[in-house]
Design a protein around this motif. Structure first.
Motif, PDB file in Angstrom:
ATOM      1  N   LYS A 315       0.973  -1.150  -0.030  1.00 37.06           N
ATOM      2  CA  LYS A 315      -0.063   0.055  -0.080  1.00 37.06           C
ATOM      3  C   LYS A 315       0.767   1.282   0.004  1.00 37.06           C
ATOM      4  O   LYS A 315       1.838   1.285   0.562  1.00 37.06           O
ATOM      5  N   ASN A 316       0.621   2.274  -0.947  1.00 37.03           N
ATOM      6  CA  ASN A 316       1.255   3.569  -0.882  1.00 37.03           C
ATOM      7  C   ASN A 316       0.685   4.519  -0.064  1.00 37.03           C
ATOM      8  O   ASN A 316      -0.249   4.170   0.976  1.00 37.03           O
ATOM      9  N   SER A 317       1.096   5.671  -0.053  1.00 38.59           N
ATOM     10  CA  SER A 317       0.616   6.548   0.796  1.00 38.59           C
ATOM     11  C   SER A 317      -0.848   7.157   0.775  1.00 38.59           C
ATOM     12  O   SER A 317      -1.334   7.644   1.738  1.00 38.59           O
ATOM     13  N   GLN A 320      -3.588   2.908  -1.571  1.00 41.45           N
ATOM     14  CA  GLN A 320      -3.829   2.093  -2.823  1.00 41.45           C
ATOM     15  C   GLN A 320      -2.556   1.012  -2.952  1.00 41.45           C
ATOM     16  O   GLN A 320      -1.410   1.348  -2.642  1.00 41.45           O
ATOM     17  N   PHE A 321      -2.987   0.005  -3.646  1.00 39.10           N
ATOM     18  CA  PHE A 321      -1.688  -1.095  -3.791  1.00 39.10           C
ATOM     19  C   PHE A 321      -1.119  -0.820  -4.952  1.00 39.10           C
ATOM     20  O   PHE A 321      -1.423  -0.696  -6.010  1.00 39.10           O
ATOM     21  N   GLN A 322       0.113  -0.827  -4.602  1.00 39.41           N
ATOM     22  CA  GLN A 322       1.174  -0.211  -5.835  1.00 39.41           C
ATOM     23  C   GLN A 322       2.176  -1.525  -5.843  1.00 39.41           C
ATOM     24  O   GLN A 322       2.795  -1.979  -4.944  1.00 39.41           O
ATOM     25  N   LEU A 323       2.548  -2.031  -7.315  1.00 38.80           N
ATOM     26  CA  LEU A 323       3.559  -3.023  -7.608  1.00 38.80           C
ATOM     27  C   LEU A 323       4.689  -2.072  -7.361  1.00 38.80           C
ATOM     28  O   LEU A 323       5.103  -1.089  -8.064  1.00 38.80           O
ATOM     29  N   LEU A 324       5.845  -2.942  -6.954  1.00 33.24           N
ATOM     30  CA  LEU A 324       7.236  -2.488  -6.740  1.00 33.24           C
ATOM     31  C   LEU A 324       7.828  -2.979  -7.871  1.00 33.24           C
ATOM     32  O   LEU A 324       7.858  -4.288  -8.226  1.00 33.24           O
ATOM     33  N   VAL A 439       6.032  -0.772   4.482  1.00 34.78           N
ATOM     34  CA  VAL A 439       7.178  -0.823   3.345  1.00 34.78           C
ATOM     35  C   VAL A 439       7.296   0.334   2.571  1.00 34.78           C
ATOM     36  O   VAL A 439       8.348   0.845   2.370  1.00 34.78           O
ATOM     37  N   TYR A 440       6.229   0.663   2.227  1.00 37.63           N
ATOM     38  CA  TYR A 440       6.304   1.986   1.162  1.00 37.63           C
ATOM     39  C   TYR A 440       6.884   3.209   2.099  1.00 37.63           C
ATOM     40  O   TYR A 440       7.749   3.923   1.304  1.00 37.63           O
ATOM     41  N   GLU A 441       6.570   3.513   3.089  1.00 41.14           N
ATOM     42  CA  GLU A 441       7.237   4.416   3.965  1.00 41.14           C
ATOM     43  C   GLU A 441       8.633   4.257   3.947  1.00 41.14           C
ATOM     44  O   GLU A 441       9.474   5.110   4.068  1.00 41.14           O
ATOM     45  N   VAL A 442       8.983   2.876   4.465  1.00 41.07           N
ATOM     46  CA  VAL A 442      10.624   2.582   4.489  1.00 41.07           C
ATOM     47  C   VAL A 442      11.186   3.125   3.058  1.00 41.07           C
ATOM     48  O   VAL A 442      12.308   3.584   3.005  1.00 41.07           O
ATOM     49  N   LEU A 443      10.621   2.592   1.948  1.00 47.38           N
ATOM     50  CA  LEU A 443      11.012   3.006   0.471  1.00 47.38           C
ATOM     51  C   LEU A 443      11.298   4.467   0.580  1.00 47.38           C
ATOM     52  O   LEU A 443      12.459   4.834   0.010  1.00 47.38           O
ATOM     53  N   LEU A 444      10.473   5.190   0.766  1.00 45.72           N
ATOM     54  CA  LEU A 444      10.648   6.763   0.976  1.00 45.72           C
ATOM     55  C   LEU A 444      11.875   7.261   1.744  1.00 45.72           C
ATOM     56  O   LEU A 444      12.560   7.931   1.463  1.00 45.72           O
ATOM     57  N   ASP A 445      11.800   6.465   2.692  1.00 44.66           N
ATOM     58  CA  ASP A 445      12.812   6.817   3.946  1.00 44.66           C
ATOM     59  C   ASP A 445      14.285   6.503   3.148  1.00 44.66           C
ATOM     60  O   ASP A 445      15.280   7.392   3.141  1.00 44.66           O
ATOM     61  N   LYS A 549      18.665   9.676 -11.009  1.00 43.41           N
ATOM     62  CA  LYS A 549      18.431   9.805  -9.745  1.00 43.41           C
ATOM     63  C   LYS A 549      18.414  11.423  -9.595  1.00 43.41           C
ATOM     64  O   LYS A 549      18.722  12.249 -10.129  1.00 43.41           O
ATOM     65  N   GLY A 550      17.409  11.632  -8.534  1.00 46.40           N
ATOM     66  CA  GLY A 550      16.999  12.931  -8.026  1.00 46.40           C
ATOM     67  C   GLY A 550      17.294  12.959  -6.481  1.00 46.40           C
ATOM     68  O   GLY A 550      17.486  12.051  -5.874  1.00 46.40           O
ATOM     69  N   THR A 551      17.266  14.276  -5.947  1.00 44.29           N
ATOM     70  CA  THR A 551      17.066  14.566  -4.562  1.00 44.29           C
ATOM     71  C   THR A 551      15.819  14.628  -4.062  1.00 44.29           C
ATOM     72  O   THR A 551      15.174  15.442  -4.506  1.00 44.29           O
ATOM     73  N   LEU A 552      15.468  14.055  -3.188  1.00 47.80           N
ATOM     74  CA  LEU A 552      14.144  14.172  -2.132  1.00 47.80           C
ATOM     75  C   LEU A 552      14.347  14.734  -0.851  1.00 47.80           C
ATOM     76  O   LEU A 552      14.714  14.188  -0.142  1.00 47.80           O
ATOM     77  N   HIS A 553      13.994  16.097  -1.057  1.00 46.07           N
ATOM     78  CA  HIS A 553      14.148  16.910   0.200  1.00 46.07           C
ATOM     79  C   HIS A 553      13.235  16.514   1.105  1.00 46.07           C
ATOM     80  O   HIS A 553      13.318  16.671   2.426  1.00 46.07           O
ATOM     81  N   ASP A 554      12.178  16.424   0.868  1.00 47.98           N
ATOM     82  CA  ASP A 554      10.881  15.936   1.800  1.00 47.98           C
ATOM     83  C   ASP A 554       9.949  14.763   0.936  1.00 47.98           C
ATOM     84  O   ASP A 554       9.809  14.855  -0.279  1.00 47.98           O
ATOM     85  N   LYS A 555       9.374  13.963   1.810  1.00 49.56           N
ATOM     86  CA  LYS A 555       8.648  12.851   1.219  1.00 49.56           C
ATOM     87  C   LYS A 555       7.549  13.244   0.470  1.00 49.56           C
ATOM     88  O   LYS A 555       6.939  12.566  -0.127  1.00 49.56           O
ATOM     89  N   SER A 556       6.967  14.311   0.943  1.00 42.92           N
ATOM     90  CA  SER A 556       5.709  15.115   0.262  1.00 42.92           C
ATOM     91  C   SER A 556       6.046  15.399  -1.077  1.00 42.92           C
ATOM     92  O   SER A 556       5.131  15.573  -1.745  1.00 42.92           O
ATOM     93  N   ASP A 557       7.154  15.584  -1.385  1.00 46.12           N
ATOM     94  CA  ASP A 557       7.603  15.853  -2.878  1.00 46.12           C
ATOM     95  C   ASP A 557       7.940  14.555  -3.639  1.00 46.12           C
ATOM     96  O   ASP A 557       8.283  14.945  -4.948  1.00 46.12           O
TER      97      ASP A 557
END
Length: 578
Positions: A315-317, A320-324, A439-445, A549-557
């Motif tokens: 499940k994503n943020s 919804q179920f999302q395939l990785l 798991v999705y939150e850990v991926l964003l971390d 590759k990019g830089t993720l400053h905030d998970k909301s982005d």
């Protein structure tokens, strides 16, 4: 029938001779009577190549098809090589098979040919996953092994994976030497089809708990599993071998709430619910994902027919179920293993991970953070297995894999292992849930800490003789017209693994690539983006991989950054694929 050249006609005549059985001759004659010219060309224009990983092809009659004669020839050649390599020794091999049509009969055929050559065969009674064949080779002290499978190919295909005594698929020099032995067989009369059945030892369910318990001993956080034993897991074997082991494996680790997708639970070589039984494909994951939505699962798992690959949905943020994708799954596994072992001070002596040249550099970034060595190999898990054997006890393998959904945690086998991966993915989910994270939150971390990677794979299917020639022409065209920019970004470096050299585009300086030769081109931009072009070694496809590759400053982005990176990938891919 005017397009059949002399060589094809000679092969057809040979297959109509008394050297072949009546059923085979009748099938060839029917193609002739039906004037199936294209089918005759594709079936006879060449011999089905015993490549560096064995055989894979469409089932049917002909020298370029999977049938009793091409399989018999491969096994006779492998037998000849084993006898030369291990003179005056007892030679043991293991043989297993998956759920594909004819896999069981092909497996029995292979066992008969080995037995006829005086070789002792451990033949599985029933279908089992490919990693269990690798495990059995080491468990029984075998010199070699064969798995009858075409992995995730469509139902028309079957295949023959050949292994060496370390449990890894054949690598140099054995791969080329076996090929030479196979090619040296001039006639089907040289194949010993009738074996001594006393040389064939059945392998039953007794090996299952041995394999399962050995894996369970690798568990890093069994207390997290106990705390989350009701974790909602959905599992689909996609009509394959995983049903024989994965539910048992998860239960053994302590997971009590596993829902199997009933529509895909029964082994069936026709794969009635899918076209491609490949967890890389959304369609193949659709039923498992739907079941996950119905029961609000924590984790959705699906394995391919021979259970060496696994795909997942979480499940994503937005709930919804999302395939990785394969890079994300592999990166999560490596992050879990390395972070957990680091916290427990269990990284061991000279720990390392392995990835292939087309797998995300995110995994190298994670390894660097935990001061764990990382190695790169050519595409194909056999090269990871070869490296594990080479390093032996001098270093400790922790985890590794390929972007194509194949992973291995721990060193019990020398091949990608979906039952092993399923257990660790479930444990990982349980551990992070006990910490209050999905798991999705850990991926964003991970993306926030190490950089946000975006990858894409484009596969172009080119079937038959014409398709093979088209793929060759595409690679030749790339080499003749090397791009200097991709998506408007300057290309800094080109790596040609066929020529074993790297070229600096600014200075023209060339340096050596020490990996074995392989028909792969890589383009690295000044931004560090990587695009790879590679003909598949197991399918009639040419594959293009892109990683940025990019830089993720905030998970909301994340979603906006992902869109930006996707647009960049598409621009770059358009320049190289068209």
């Amino acid at each position: 029938m005017g397009n059949l050249d002399k060589d094809i006609l000679e092969k057809i005549d040979d297959w109509l001779s008394s050297s072949y059985d009546e059923e085979t001759r009748a099938s060839v004659q029917k193609l002739i009577d039906d004037q199936a010219e294209t089918e005759l060309i594709d079936s006879f224009y060449k011999d089905l190549e015993f490549g560096t990983g064995g055989l894979r092809g469409i089932m049917g009659v002909g020298s370029n098809r999977m049938n009793k004669y091409t399989i018999g020839k491969a096994t006779q050649g492998l037998s000849n090589y084993l006898i030369k390599q291990f003179p005056n020794q007892e030679i043991k091999v293991a043989v297993s098979y998956d759920s594909r049509n004819n896999s069981q009969s092909f497996g029995q055929l292979v066992a008969q040919v080995f037995a006829a050559n005086g070789i002792k065969v451990y033949l599985f009674n029933e279908l089992r996953p490919t990693p269990m064949l690798s495990f059995a080779i080491r468990h029984f002290g075998c010199k070699s092994g064969v798995m009858l499978t075409a992995s995730h190919n469509p139902k028309e295909y079957n295949g023959y994976k050949a292994y060496w005594n370390d449990g890894s698929q054949l690598t140099a020099p054995h791969d080329k030497n076996v090929i030479d032995e196979v090619n040296a067989i001039a006639s089907v009369k040289d194949i010993r089809f009738e074996g001594n059945t006393q040389n064939i030892i059945p392998v039953g369910e007794e090996i299952d708990p041995i394999y399962i318990e050995a894996n369970k001993a690798l568990s890093i956080h069994p207390e997290a599993v106990q705390a989350q034993k009701d974790l909602k897991i959905v599992y689909s074997p996609i009509h394959g071998t995983g049903i024989t082991i994965v539910p048992k494996m998860l239960a053994s680790w302590g997971f009590e709430n596993v829902t199997v997708v009933t529509e895909q639970a029964t082994p069936d070589g026709n794969f009635p619910t899918v076209i491609y039984p490949n967890p890389e494909e959304e369609d193949a994951m659709a039923l498992a994902k739907k079941k996950g939505e119905e029961i609000d699962a924590d984790l959705v798992l699906a394995t391919d027919p021979d259970a060496d690959r696994v795909g997942i949905a979480v499940k994503n943020s937005q709930g919804q179920f999302q395939l990785l994708n394969g890079n994300q799954i592999g990166s999560l596994l490596i992050y879990y293993v390395l972070s957990a072992k680091s916290d427990l001070k269990q990284l061991g002596n000279n720990p390392y991970i392995v990835k292939t040249i087309v797998t995300s550099n995110l995994q190298a970034d994670i390894a660097n953070h935990y001061h764990v060595a990382h190695y790169e190999t050519l595409t194909g898990f056999k090269y990871i297995g070869e490296l594990m054997t080479k390093l032996g006890d001098s270093a400790q393998y922790l985890a590794g894999g390929e972007e194509s959904y194949g992973y291995l945690v721990g060193d019990l086998v020398r091949d990608k292992d979906a039952p092993n991966s399923c257990a660790f993915l479930a444990e990982m989910t349980a551990y992070f849930k006990s910490k209050g994270k999905t798991v999705y939150e850990v991926l964003l971390d991970i993306y926030q800490e190490f950089g946000c990677y975006q990858e894409k794979l484009i596969s172009l299917t080119k079937k038959g003789k014409a398709g093979a020639e088209e793929i060759q022409a595409m690679m030749a065209g790339l080499r003749q017209n090397l791009p200097t920019t991709l998506g408007g970004i300057e290309v800094k470096e080109i790596r040609d693994y066929e020529l074993s050299q790297t070229t600096d585009m600014k200075t023209g300086r060339k340096s050596e690539i020490t990996l074995p030769k392989s028909d792969v081109l890589q383009f690295i931009t000044v931004d560090g983006d990587v695009i790879s072009a590679r003909p598949s070694g197991t399918e009639p496809k040419i594959k293009f991989y892109c990683s940025v590759k990019g830089t993720l400053h905030d998970k909301s982005d994340y979603l906006s950054l992902q869109n930006t990176l996707e647009e960049k990938v598409d621009r770059m891919m358009k320049d190289i694929v068209g």
